[in-house]
Write an enzyme that holds these catalytic residues in place. Structure first.
Site, PDB file in Angstrom:
ATOM      1  N   THR A  97       0.857  -1.202   0.000  1.00 24.24           N
ATOM      2  CA  THR A  97       0.000   0.000   0.000  1.00 24.24           C
ATOM      3  C   THR A  97       0.886   1.242   0.000  1.00 24.24           C
ATOM      4  O   THR A  97       0.684   2.173  -0.789  1.00 24.24           O
ATOM      5  CB  THR A  97      -0.925  -0.004   1.239  1.00 24.24           C
ATOM      6  OG1 THR A  97      -1.790  -1.136   1.134  1.00 24.24           O
ATOM      7  CG2 THR A  97      -1.751   1.268   1.329  1.00 24.24           C
ATOM      8  N   ASN A 176      -5.302  -9.513  -7.740  1.00 21.35           N
ATOM      9  CA  ASN A 176      -5.492 -10.189  -6.454  1.00 21.35           C
ATOM     10  C   ASN A 176      -6.820 -10.930  -6.354  1.00 21.35           C
ATOM     11  O   ASN A 176      -6.971 -11.821  -5.526  1.00 21.35           O
ATOM     12  CB  ASN A 176      -5.367  -9.183  -5.297  1.00 21.35           C
ATOM     13  CG  ASN A 176      -6.217  -7.958  -5.503  1.00 21.35           C
ATOM     14  OD1 ASN A 176      -6.105  -7.274  -6.514  1.00 21.35           O
ATOM     15  ND2 ASN A 176      -7.068  -7.655  -4.551  1.00 21.35           N
ATOM     16  N   SER A 224       5.239  -6.903  -1.316  1.00 19.27           N
ATOM     17  CA  SER A 224       4.957  -7.013   0.108  1.00 19.27           C
ATOM     18  C   SER A 224       5.484  -8.352   0.615  1.00 19.27           C
ATOM     19  O   SER A 224       5.630  -9.288  -0.169  1.00 19.27           O
ATOM     20  CB  SER A 224       3.434  -6.957   0.236  1.00 19.27           C
ATOM     21  OG  SER A 224       3.043  -6.721   1.539  1.00 19.27           O
ATOM     22  N   HIS A 226       3.977 -10.193   3.215  1.00 17.47           N
ATOM     23  CA  HIS A 226       3.012 -11.115   3.845  1.00 17.47           C
ATOM     24  C   HIS A 226       2.220 -11.980   2.861  1.00 17.47           C
ATOM     25  O   HIS A 226       1.422 -12.811   3.283  1.00 17.47           O
ATOM     26  CB  HIS A 226       2.074 -10.352   4.787  1.00 17.47           C
ATOM     27  CG  HIS A 226       1.016  -9.516   4.135  1.00 17.47           C
ATOM     28  ND1 HIS A 226      -0.262  -9.975   3.957  1.00 17.47           N
ATOM     29  CD2 HIS A 226       1.044  -8.248   3.651  1.00 17.47           C
ATOM     30  CE1 HIS A 226      -0.988  -9.011   3.401  1.00 17.47           C
ATOM     31  NE2 HIS A 226      -0.214  -7.961   3.194  1.00 17.47           N
ATOM     32  N   THR A 264      12.906   4.870  11.266  1.00 14.97           N
ATOM     33  CA  THR A 264      13.783   3.794  11.727  1.00 14.97           C
ATOM     34  C   THR A 264      13.357   2.484  11.082  1.00 14.97           C
ATOM     35  O   THR A 264      12.163   2.167  11.041  1.00 14.97           O
ATOM     36  CB  THR A 264      13.699   3.678  13.266  1.00 14.97           C
ATOM     37  OG1 THR A 264      14.097   4.931  13.804  1.00 14.97           O
ATOM     38  CG2 THR A 264      14.588   2.564  13.795  1.00 14.97           C
ATOM     39  N   CYS A 349      -9.533  -6.926   0.916  1.00 16.58           N
ATOM     40  CA  CYS A 349      -9.316  -5.504   1.109  1.00 16.58           C
ATOM     41  C   CYS A 349     -10.635  -4.742   1.130  1.00 16.58           C
ATOM     42  O   CYS A 349     -10.696  -3.622   1.585  1.00 16.58           O
ATOM     43  CB  CYS A 349      -8.439  -4.961  -0.004  1.00 16.58           C
ATOM     44  SG  CYS A 349      -7.177  -6.115  -0.457  1.00 16.58           S
TER      45      CYS A 349
HETATM   46  N1  PMP Z   1      -1.754  -4.668  -4.113  1.00 12.88           N
HETATM   47  C1  PMP Z   1      -2.277  -5.884  -4.239  1.00 12.88           C
HETATM   48  C2  PMP Z   1      -2.466  -6.450  -5.600  1.00 12.88           C
HETATM   49  C3  PMP Z   1      -2.644  -6.617  -3.116  1.00 12.88           C
HETATM   50  O1  PMP Z   1      -3.175  -7.837  -3.255  1.00 12.88           O
HETATM   51  C4  PMP Z   1      -2.447  -6.042  -1.835  1.00 12.88           C
HETATM   52  C5  PMP Z   1      -2.840  -6.794  -0.578  1.00 12.88           C
HETATM   53  N2  PMP Z   1      -4.185  -7.206  -0.591  1.00 12.88           N
HETATM   54  C6  PMP Z   1      -1.880  -4.769  -1.754  1.00 12.88           C
HETATM   55  C7  PMP Z   1      -1.547  -4.115  -2.914  1.00 12.88           C
HETATM   56  C8  PMP Z   1      -1.627  -4.112  -0.413  1.00 12.88           C
HETATM   57  O2  PMP Z   1      -0.550  -4.744   0.193  1.00 12.88           O
HETATM   58  P1  PMP Z   1      -0.159  -4.501   1.715  1.00 12.88           P
HETATM   59  O3  PMP Z   1      -1.103  -5.342   2.510  1.00 12.88           O
HETATM   60  O4  PMP Z   1       1.258  -4.964   1.835  1.00 12.88           O
HETATM   61  O5  PMP Z   1      -0.295  -3.049   1.992  1.00 12.88           O
END
Ligand code: PMP
Length: 399
Positions: A97, A176, A224, A226, A264, A349
């Site tokens: 994000t 996604n 990212s 995670h 940091t 999301c």
């Molecule tokens: N872009 C895409 C295509 C995603 O799937 C996601 C997470 N759902 C994000 C951006 C946002 O990532 P983060 O959770 O690391 O902010």
């Protein structure tokens, strides 16, 4: 909730209560987030401990600080290796994000004297769409490309949208919700010809499908940790150094990350992300074959049910995501029946809202069909038994 069953023992004996554990949840929501790989956790723990040097600030010039700085640079190299780039082109952020925000706002603010037009796509993640909306409030003009019914951007639409005042094109690699893979090579050829920067949100593709930034014409790339078995709250941004991309920073402070992203460094998360990227690099081939197997097995198990259709292009899809619509099913009833399955009935999301998927609607699906669409996503810890159970539950769903 536990089921409590009273046994029917002899009358004189007190009734025995058996607490039956609920059947375990089957996790099929890897596109929302993945569990942490134990090898990643192991790498992180010393940096959360007060023993040793791990708690030190990597910006400190003493011996402890230097040790942590070395670990940060090792992680940067692990991330860079997966993308085949120089480690100096990788910036740490708090996640995709932030990387998306920094890319769009940073480029827009730096290059606005050359033009105020930006192109993106209707099926992007909210962290792109909402950032674009903010830039539009600031006076930038945004073109939102509409994909075809299979979720792919038509190159001639992009070509027609490019203008002399276009400063940036931002297109996601793997969607996604649907797993659709855009042709970033072809898109990048168009933008390079015109010397327009290309930003790619690769959150769902990094570590899952091969990416070689020596050959892919991309100028900025967000990702990212995670989504690939690393911790949450850490991500990265690749910034091309040839041609060099300049940014106006969005975060000001202590000058970290070449003063492009102050703050940091989140040391434990960064070393965890490095390890996650190293593991993804080593295991991608094997894992993508495995995910393809799970995706195709689930699809084969349910595709003959009445009213079941695949959302998105049948081939240009990442192996780990299956987006299906159940045209004749009543969604609420199905959801009640499927409580053992952790999957997504909307993108994670946006699943706190009742809105139907903007991605599926952009592909031309009517609201009521988008509403009956589900995303199943697979990963490192998925098993054949998980898929068998999912098929059993889905094929016995009420209509
Ligand atoms: N872009 C895409 C295509 C995603 O799937 C996601 C997470 N759902 C994000 C951006 C946002 O990532 P983060 O959770 O690391 O902010």
């Amino acid at each position: 909730m536990n089921n409590i069953i009273n046994s029917t023992g002899p009358a004189q004996r007190p009734a025995r209560t058996i607490h039956q554990e609920p059947a375990p949840t089957i996790y099929l929501d890897y596109a929302a987030t993945s569990p942490i790989d134990p090898r990643v956790l192991e790498k992180m723990l010393p940096f959360l401990s007060n023993e040793g040097y791990g708690y030190a600030n990597p910006a400190s010039s003493h011996a402890y600080g230097k040790k942590v700085a070395e670990a940060i640079e090792e992680a940067r190299s692990q991330v860079a290796k997966l993308l085949n780039v120089n480690p100096a082109t990788i910036l740490w952020t708090s996640g995709a994000t932030e990387s998306n925000n920094l890319s769009l706002k940073g480029v827009a603010h730096f290059y606005q004297r050359f033009g105020k037009h930006i192109i993106t796509c209707q099926t992007e993640h909210p962290s792109i769409l909402d950032t674009a909306a903010q830039l539009s409030r600031e006076g930038f003009e945004i073109t939102y490309l509409k994909p075809n019914s299979q979720g792919l951007i038509e190159l001639q639409h992009l070509q027609a949208a490019l203008r002399p005042d276009t400063i940036l094109v931002s297109i996601m690699h793997v969607n996604n919700e649907t797993g659709i893979i855009q042709d970033i090579g072809a898109i990048g050829s168009l933008t390079r010809e015109r010397e327009i920067f290309l930003h790619v949100d690769a959150t769902q593709s990094v570590g899952k499908i091969p990416i070689d930034l020596q050959t892919l014409p991309v100028d900025l790339m967000s990702f990212s940790a995670h989504k690939i078995y690393g911790p949450k709250g850490i991500g990265g941004l690749y910034l091309n150094d040839n041609p060099r991309v300049r940014l106006i920073p969005q975060m000001h402070g202590g000058g970290q990350e070449r003063a492009l992203r102050a703050g940091t460094l989140a040391t434990h998360q960064i070393v965890g992300m490095g390890k996650a990227f190293e593991l993804a690099n080593a295991e991608m081939d094997k894992e993508s074959r495995q995910m393809l197997h799970f995706r195709d097995k689930l699809w084969t198990g349910i595709c003959n049910l009445p009213g079941v259709h695949l959302n998105g292009h049948p081939e240009h899809r990442a192996p780990g995501i299956l987006n299906v619509r159940f045209e004749t099913l009543e969604k609420e009833k199905v959801l009640q029946h499927l409580t053992r399955l952790a999957f997504s009935s909307a993108s994670a999301c946006v699943s706190t809202t009742t809105e139907t998927s903007h991605v599926l609607r952009a592909m031309g699906l009517k609201n009521e069909l988008a509403h009956r669409s589900f995303r199943f996503s697979f990963g490192r810890f998925t098993t054949d038994e998980d898929i068998d159970t999912a098929i059993d539950l889905l094929t016995s769903s009420p209509t």
